[in-house]
Design a protein around this motif. Sequence first.
Motif, PDB file in Angstrom:
ATOM      1  N   GLU A 158       1.595  -7.884   0.206  1.00 14.93           N
ATOM      2  CA  GLU A 158       1.734  -6.629  -0.538  1.00 14.93           C
ATOM      3  C   GLU A 158       0.702  -5.612  -0.054  1.00 14.93           C
ATOM      4  OE1 GLU A 158       3.447  -7.983  -4.938  1.00 14.93           O
ATOM      5  OE2 GLU A 158       1.364  -7.316  -4.709  1.00 14.93           O
ATOM      6  N   ASN A 159       1.143  -4.360  -0.023  1.00 16.60           N
ATOM      7  CA  ASN A 159       0.248  -3.239   0.234  1.00 16.60           C
ATOM      8  C   ASN A 159       0.612  -2.146  -0.768  1.00 16.60           C
ATOM      9  OD1 ASN A 159      -0.031  -0.604   2.661  1.00 16.60           O
ATOM     10  ND2 ASN A 159      -1.699  -1.511   1.504  1.00 16.60           N
ATOM     11  N   ILE A 160      -0.337  -1.782  -1.625  1.00 15.25           N
ATOM     12  CA  ILE A 160      -0.080  -0.828  -2.715  1.00 15.25           C
ATOM     13  C   ILE A 160      -1.107   0.294  -2.650  1.00 15.25           C
ATOM     14  CG2 ILE A 160       0.106  -0.514  -5.217  1.00 15.25           C
ATOM     15  CD1 ILE A 160       0.727  -3.507  -5.426  1.00 15.25           C
ATOM     16  N   ARG A 177      16.978 -20.413   1.803  1.00 16.41           N
ATOM     17  CA  ARG A 177      16.111 -19.606   0.932  1.00 16.41           C
ATOM     18  C   ARG A 177      16.177 -18.156   1.392  1.00 16.41           C
ATOM     19  NH1 ARG A 177      10.264 -21.946  -0.358  1.00 16.41           N
ATOM     20  NH2 ARG A 177      10.437 -20.242  -1.872  1.00 16.41           N
ATOM     21  N   GLU A 178      15.807 -17.294   0.499  1.00 18.03           N
ATOM     22  CA  GLU A 178      15.959 -15.858   0.744  1.00 18.03           C
ATOM     23  C   GLU A 178      14.622 -15.233   1.106  1.00 18.03           C
ATOM     24  OE1 GLU A 178      19.078 -13.304  -1.595  1.00 18.03           O
ATOM     25  OE2 GLU A 178      17.098 -12.917  -2.475  1.00 18.03           O
ATOM     26  N   SER A 179      14.615 -14.431   2.164  1.00 15.84           N
ATOM     27  CA  SER A 179      13.468 -13.606   2.526  1.00 15.84           C
ATOM     28  C   SER A 179      13.820 -12.158   2.235  1.00 15.84           C
ATOM     29  CB  SER A 179      13.103 -13.768   4.001  1.00 15.84           C
ATOM     30  OG  SER A 179      12.571 -15.034   4.260  1.00 15.84           O
ATOM     31  N   SER A 180      12.816 -11.351   1.914  1.00 13.27           N
ATOM     32  CA  SER A 180      13.095  -9.960   1.545  1.00 13.27           C
ATOM     33  C   SER A 180      11.925  -9.063   1.908  1.00 13.27           C
ATOM     34  CB  SER A 180      13.393  -9.838   0.048  1.00 13.27           C
ATOM     35  OG  SER A 180      12.260 -10.210  -0.718  1.00 13.27           O
ATOM     36  N   LEU A 181      12.259  -7.803   2.055  1.00  8.48           N
ATOM     37  CA  LEU A 181      11.268  -6.771   2.335  1.00  8.48           C
ATOM     38  C   LEU A 181      11.659  -5.514   1.556  1.00  8.48           C
ATOM     39  CD1 LEU A 181       8.855  -5.600   3.969  1.00  8.48           C
ATOM     40  CD2 LEU A 181      10.484  -5.044   5.774  1.00  8.48           C
ATOM     41  N   SER A 182      10.716  -4.962   0.803  1.00  8.48           N
ATOM     42  CA  SER A 182      10.989  -3.746   0.041  1.00  8.48           C
ATOM     43  C   SER A 182       9.863  -2.739   0.248  1.00  8.48           C
ATOM     44  CB  SER A 182      11.145  -4.054  -1.452  1.00  8.48           C
ATOM     45  OG  SER A 182       9.941  -4.571  -1.989  1.00  8.48           O
ATOM     46  N   GLN A 183      10.247  -1.476   0.222  1.00  4.97           N
ATOM     47  CA  GLN A 183       9.307  -0.365   0.381  1.00  4.97           C
ATOM     48  C   GLN A 183       9.701   0.688  -0.642  1.00  4.97           C
ATOM     49  OE1 GLN A 183       9.546   1.740   4.122  1.00  4.97           O
ATOM     50  NE2 GLN A 183       7.342   2.067   4.193  1.00  4.97           N
ATOM     51  N   ASN A 184       8.770   1.031  -1.536  1.00  8.97           N
ATOM     52  CA  ASN A 184       9.082   1.923  -2.648  1.00  8.97           C
ATOM     53  C   ASN A 184       8.014   2.986  -2.823  1.00  8.97           C
ATOM     54  OD1 ASN A 184      11.399   0.256  -4.115  1.00  8.97           O
ATOM     55  ND2 ASN A 184       9.763  -1.181  -3.581  1.00  8.97           N
ATOM     56  N   SER A 185       8.441   4.161  -3.240  1.00  6.47           N
ATOM     57  CA  SER A 185       7.524   5.243  -3.608  1.00  6.47           C
ATOM     58  C   SER A 185       8.033   5.907  -4.872  1.00  6.47           C
ATOM     59  CB  SER A 185       7.416   6.294  -2.500  1.00  6.47           C
ATOM     60  OG  SER A 185       6.655   5.823  -1.421  1.00  6.47           O
ATOM     61  N   TYR A 243      -1.155  15.279 -10.583  1.00  6.33           N
ATOM     62  CA  TYR A 243      -0.095  14.489  -9.963  1.00  6.33           C
ATOM     63  C   TYR A 243      -0.518  13.036  -9.844  1.00  6.33           C
ATOM     64  CZ  TYR A 243      -2.712  14.424  -5.533  1.00  6.33           C
ATOM     65  OH  TYR A 243      -3.676  14.219  -4.564  1.00  6.33           O
ATOM     66  N   ASN A 244       0.478  12.182  -9.699  1.00  6.27           N
ATOM     67  CA  ASN A 244       0.240  10.777  -9.407  1.00  6.27           C
ATOM     68  C   ASN A 244       1.287  10.309  -8.410  1.00  6.27           C
ATOM     69  OD1 ASN A 244       0.920   7.641 -10.265  1.00  6.27           O
ATOM     70  ND2 ASN A 244      -1.252   8.109 -10.289  1.00  6.27           N
ATOM     71  N   THR A 245       0.852   9.532  -7.432  1.00  5.60           N
ATOM     72  CA  THR A 245       1.770   9.011  -6.425  1.00  5.60           C
ATOM     73  C   THR A 245       1.485   7.526  -6.225  1.00  5.60           C
ATOM     74  OG1 THR A 245       2.558   9.264  -4.144  1.00  5.60           O
ATOM     75  CG2 THR A 245       0.218   9.709  -4.545  1.00  5.60           C
ATOM     76  N   ASP A 246       2.548   6.728  -6.176  1.00  4.05           N
ATOM     77  CA  ASP A 246       2.423   5.281  -6.006  1.00  4.05           C
ATOM     78  C   ASP A 246       3.327   4.821  -4.873  1.00  4.05           C
ATOM     79  OD1 ASP A 246       0.677   4.244  -8.285  1.00  4.05           O
ATOM     80  OD2 ASP A 246       2.143   5.432  -9.394  1.00  4.05           O
ATOM     81  N   TYR A 247       2.778   3.957  -4.049  1.00  7.60           N
ATOM     82  CA  TYR A 247       3.511   3.405  -2.891  1.00  7.60           C
ATOM     83  C   TYR A 247       3.322   1.903  -2.884  1.00  7.60           C
ATOM     84  CZ  TYR A 247       4.176   1.935   1.981  1.00  7.60           C
ATOM     85  OH  TYR A 247       4.552   1.271   3.115  1.00  7.60           O
ATOM     86  N   LYS A 248       4.413   1.165  -2.606  1.00 11.16           N
ATOM     87  CA  LYS A 248       4.329  -0.293  -2.571  1.00 11.16           C
ATOM     88  C   LYS A 248       5.200  -0.838  -1.448  1.00 11.16           C
ATOM     89  CE  LYS A 248       4.865  -4.446  -5.429  1.00 11.16           C
ATOM     90  NZ  LYS A 248       5.228  -4.964  -6.786  1.00 11.16           N
ATOM     91  N   LEU A 249       4.599  -1.673  -0.624  1.00 10.84           N
ATOM     92  CA  LEU A 249       5.298  -2.400   0.441  1.00 10.84           C
ATOM     93  C   LEU A 249       5.111  -3.885   0.171  1.00 10.84           C
ATOM     94  CD1 LEU A 249       6.760  -2.423   3.218  1.00 10.84           C
ATOM     95  CD2 LEU A 249       4.505  -2.367   4.286  1.00 10.84           C
ATOM     96  N   GLN A 250       6.223  -4.602   0.083  1.00 12.28           N
ATOM     97  CA  GLN A 250       6.155  -6.022  -0.274  1.00 12.28           C
ATOM     98  C   GLN A 250       7.102  -6.830   0.596  1.00 12.28           C
ATOM     99  OE1 GLN A 250       8.053  -7.751  -3.943  1.00 12.28           O
ATOM    100  NE2 GLN A 250       5.925  -8.083  -4.551  1.00 12.28           N
ATOM    101  N   ALA A 251       6.601  -7.964   1.101  1.00 11.88           N
ATOM    102  CA  ALA A 251       7.428  -8.870   1.892  1.00 11.88           C
ATOM    103  C   ALA A 251       7.328 -10.270   1.306  1.00 11.88           C
ATOM    104  CB  ALA A 251       6.981  -8.887   3.346  1.00 11.88           C
ATOM    105  N   PHE A 252       8.479 -10.919   1.184  1.00 13.90           N
ATOM    106  CA  PHE A 252       8.565 -12.300   0.709  1.00 13.90           C
ATOM    107  C   PHE A 252       9.212 -13.105   1.830  1.00 13.90           C
ATOM    108  CE2 PHE A 252      10.266 -15.871  -1.662  1.00 13.90           C
ATOM    109  CZ  PHE A 252       9.269 -16.123  -2.592  1.00 13.90           C
ATOM    110  N   ASN A 253       8.379 -13.849   2.559  1.00 14.72           N
ATOM    111  CA  ASN A 253       8.817 -14.533   3.775  1.00 14.72           C
ATOM    112  C   ASN A 253       8.759 -16.044   3.575  1.00 14.72           C
ATOM    113  OD1 ASN A 253       9.559 -15.099   6.366  1.00 14.72           O
ATOM    114  ND2 ASN A 253       7.675 -14.371   7.328  1.00 14.72           N
ATOM    115  N   VAL A 254       9.897 -16.689   3.814  1.00 19.32           N
ATOM    116  CA  VAL A 254       9.928 -18.151   3.661  1.00 19.32           C
ATOM    117  C   VAL A 254       9.900 -18.810   5.030  1.00 19.32           C
ATOM    118  CG1 VAL A 254      11.220 -17.995   1.515  1.00 19.32           C
ATOM    119  CG2 VAL A 254      12.450 -18.297   3.662  1.00 19.32           C
TER     120      VAL A 254
END
Length: 828
Positions: free
Chosen positions: A464-466, A412-420, A442-453
Amino acid sequence: MIVLSSTSLMGQDENNQVPLEDLLLQFEKQHGYHFNYDKDLIGKEIIIPPDSNLSFNQAIAYLEKNTAFQFTVTEDNFVLISEPTKEFRVCGYIQSNVSGEPLAFANVMFGKKGTTTDKKGYFELKTNTNSGILSVTYVGFQTNEFFFDILSSTACLDIKLLPKEETLSEIIISGFIVQGIDKMKDGGLRIDFSKFSMLPGLIESDVLQSVQAFPGIQSINETVSNINVRGGTHDQNLILWDDIKMYQSGHFFGLISIFNPNITEKVTLLKNGTSAAYTEGVSSTIAMRTDTELTDHFTGKISASFIDTNGFIDTPIGKKSSVQVAVRKALSNFAETPTYDAYFDRIAQNTEVESNEVNITNSDKMFDFYDASLRWLYKINDKSELRLNFIGAANELVYTESSIINTIERSRESSLSQNSIAGGLQYKRTWNDRFSTVLQAYNTDYKLQAFNVNLARSQRFLQENIVSETGIRAHAFYNISDRLEWQNGYHFTETAVTNLDDVDDPVFRDFFVEVLRTHSVFTQLHFGSHNRKTYLDLGVRYNYLDKFSKSIVEPRINFNQKIARDLTFEIQGELKHQSTSKIINFQNDFLGIENRRWQLTDNDSIPIIRSKQISSGLQFEKKGWLLNVEGYYKYVDGITTRSQGFTNAYEFVREKGSYDAYGIDFLLRKRWGGFNFWSSYSYLKSEYTFDALPEETFPSNFDTTHSISSGISFKSRDLQLAAGFNWRTGRPTTSLVFGNEVDNQGDLNYNTANAERLDDYFRFDVSAMYQIRFATPYTLNLGASVWNVFDQENTINNYYRLNTNRTPQEFVQRSLGIVPNVSIKMNF
C-alpha cells in the motif's frame, strides 16, 4: 360594408351602454366565436356597443380601445380575454470600477430581454417583468448579477464592473499552436477547451495528452503519468485541479488523464516564472480550472468512444446557484474494443499480469476505471461567491492465478487498485473597488494497493501507498492602481504518506507513516503598463518546514516586454522546492504495473528537492506567422537514484545527487484560412551528478537530445481534420559488456551508465471530427482517430534479468502500436 371612424363611434350616446358580458354573448351568436374569460375579471363592466356594420376584427379592435382588457383571437375561433400586459422601462450606465470609464457594447440581460450599451455606457430596455435578475457582462470584467425590482427604483442605475483577476495576465499570442491554445503574458501556455479545435491522434480533449503538444514537453513512455518537462520526472510537476493538489493523474495506469475535459474548462502550463502563490513542482505547474460563471439554462453532453462512456450536465439551481457534474466509466464492462485491448496489453507488458511463474497461468483478467467530478457555484450576493469542488477517480485490475499443486488445482485472485478522492471549498469576497480575498480549504487522498498471491509458496503479499494532504490558503488582492496589483497570502499544508509491505508467510511487515507540516507566506507585485507593452511579475515565497525547523526562501520573476510592434522579449526565473517525490523500491512493486510510490522527504536519505531555473525568449508574430524561441537552464538538487527509474546496475543503489538541464525550444506556426500548420523543435542536454557512483556524471534517463513535432489542421464550420508526427532521439540505456555479460560474482556486468541509446522514436497520427447540427441547442459530433498510423514498433525501455539458468535475458518494452478510436457525442 360601412367602416365607421373611432370619432363617430365614440360620439354615440352614452345612455346606450350595455353590460360587456351581454355584448360578448351577442357576438358569439353573431360571429360564431367563443369568448374565454374570468367572470370576476369582467365584473360589471359596461360599454357602448360598436356599430353593427363593423367586421368582427374591427369590433375586437373597438373593444380593446374602449375597455381595460386585452383580446387574443386564436385559430380555433376562441377569443381569450385578459388584463393588458404592463410595460416597464429599465435604464442605466455601465462603468469600470477601477478607471471610471464607460463600457461600450456591454451585454445587459433582464429576464428574457437583452440589449447592449452605447458609447457612453448607457442602456435602456423595455420589459413586461417588474422584477428579476439583472446581469451585466463585458469582456475582461467580472459578471455583475443582482436582483432588481423596478417598482422600488425610478432613477437609472449606476453599475460598476470589476476587472477580472486575469486582466493583467492578458493573452499575447492567440492560437499558439492551434485554436484554443494561447500564450499568456505570465509565460504560461493555456488551453481553453471551450474553444479548443483538434490535435493529431486525439478526438477527445485529454487534458494531459494535450499539454504534450507544447515544445519541451513529452512523455518518455507515452503516458500521462510520466510527463517530462525539461528533463524532469513526472513527480516534479505540480498538478492542480481548481487549486487542489492531485497525486494521481492517469487512468489505465497512465494512458489517459483522470481529469474529465467536459468539466475542466482551462488548463495552464507554467514551466518557469511561477507565481509565488504556488509551491512544489520544481519542473512545472499544470493548473486546471472549471468554469467560473453561473449558467442560467440547462446544458448537457453524452458521449461514447472505444475507451469509455461520458456524461456531463450544467444546470442552474435557482437564480443564484448552478452545478456541473461529469461522470466517466470504462467501456470494458460492456464490450472489449480494439482500443481497449491495445491499452490493456500496453499496461500489462512485461508484468506479472502478462506472464507469471512457470506452471502458473493467469485468467479472468478484468480492468475497469471511472471518475466523477462536481463543481457547485453559489453567488451569495454581488460581492461574494462560494465554490465547492469534488473529484473521485479509480482504476482496478483483477485476475486469477491458477496452478496444479500436489495434483490439486488451486486458484487465487490478485488485484491492483489506484484511487483518488479530493474536495475543496472556496469563498471569494470583493470588499470594495480595490480589495478582494479568497479563502480555500481542501483535502486530497490517494491510495495505491496491490494484493499479490504466490501459489507456489502459498504466500500473500500486500502493498500500500497512501497520501493524504490537507491545505488551507488565504489569498488577498489589492489594486494599488489600475495597472499595479499587490497579492499577499498564507498557505498551510499537512501531508501524510503511508507505505506498507506485508507478507503472511514468512511473516513480515514493514509499515511507516511520515507527516510534514509546512507554513508559507508569499507576496507578489503584478505590473502592466498602460500601453500594454510591459509586464512584470515579481514575487517571493517563504516556507517553513516545522519538522526540520527549516526555512526556504524562493524568489520568482517574470518579465515581458514588447520591443517592436511584432516582436516581444521575455525572461523568467524561479527558485522552488518540493518535499514529496516518487521512488521505486523494486521494479516488480505493485505487480510491476505501477512501481512508483510517493515518499516524503526525511531531510537526509531522501532530501528536500531544490531547483533553480532561468529562461529567456523572443517571439515574433505577423500576418499569421509565429516564431517563438526560448532557451533555458535548470539545476535540480536533492534527487535520489530510486526516483529516477534506473534499470541497470544502479537499480537497487540508494544515493543522492542532482541533475542539470539546458536547451532550446523552437516553434514555427502559420495560419491561412481554415488551415493551421506548426512545427516545433527542442534540444535538451541533461546530465546526472552522483558523487558516490563510479560515473559521477552521465546522461539523464530523460535526456532525449532532439525532438521534433509537426502537424497540420483544418477547421470549417462543421469539419475538423488534423494530422502530424512526433520524432525524438531514443532514450539513454545501459548495455551489458559483450562477451562478459555476467561477472565473477554471478551478477550482470554492465557497461558505462547510459552510454548507448535506444532506437529513435517515431509516430504519425491522424484525427477527424464532423458536427451535425439539429434544432438549437442539439448537435451531434462524430469523431475518428488513428494513433501510430504506420504501426511503428518503438522501443521505449529495455532492461536485463538473470533467468533460472543464471544467463542474461533482455526485456523490451514497446510503445502502443496502431490504435484506432471512434467517438460519438451529443450536445444538448
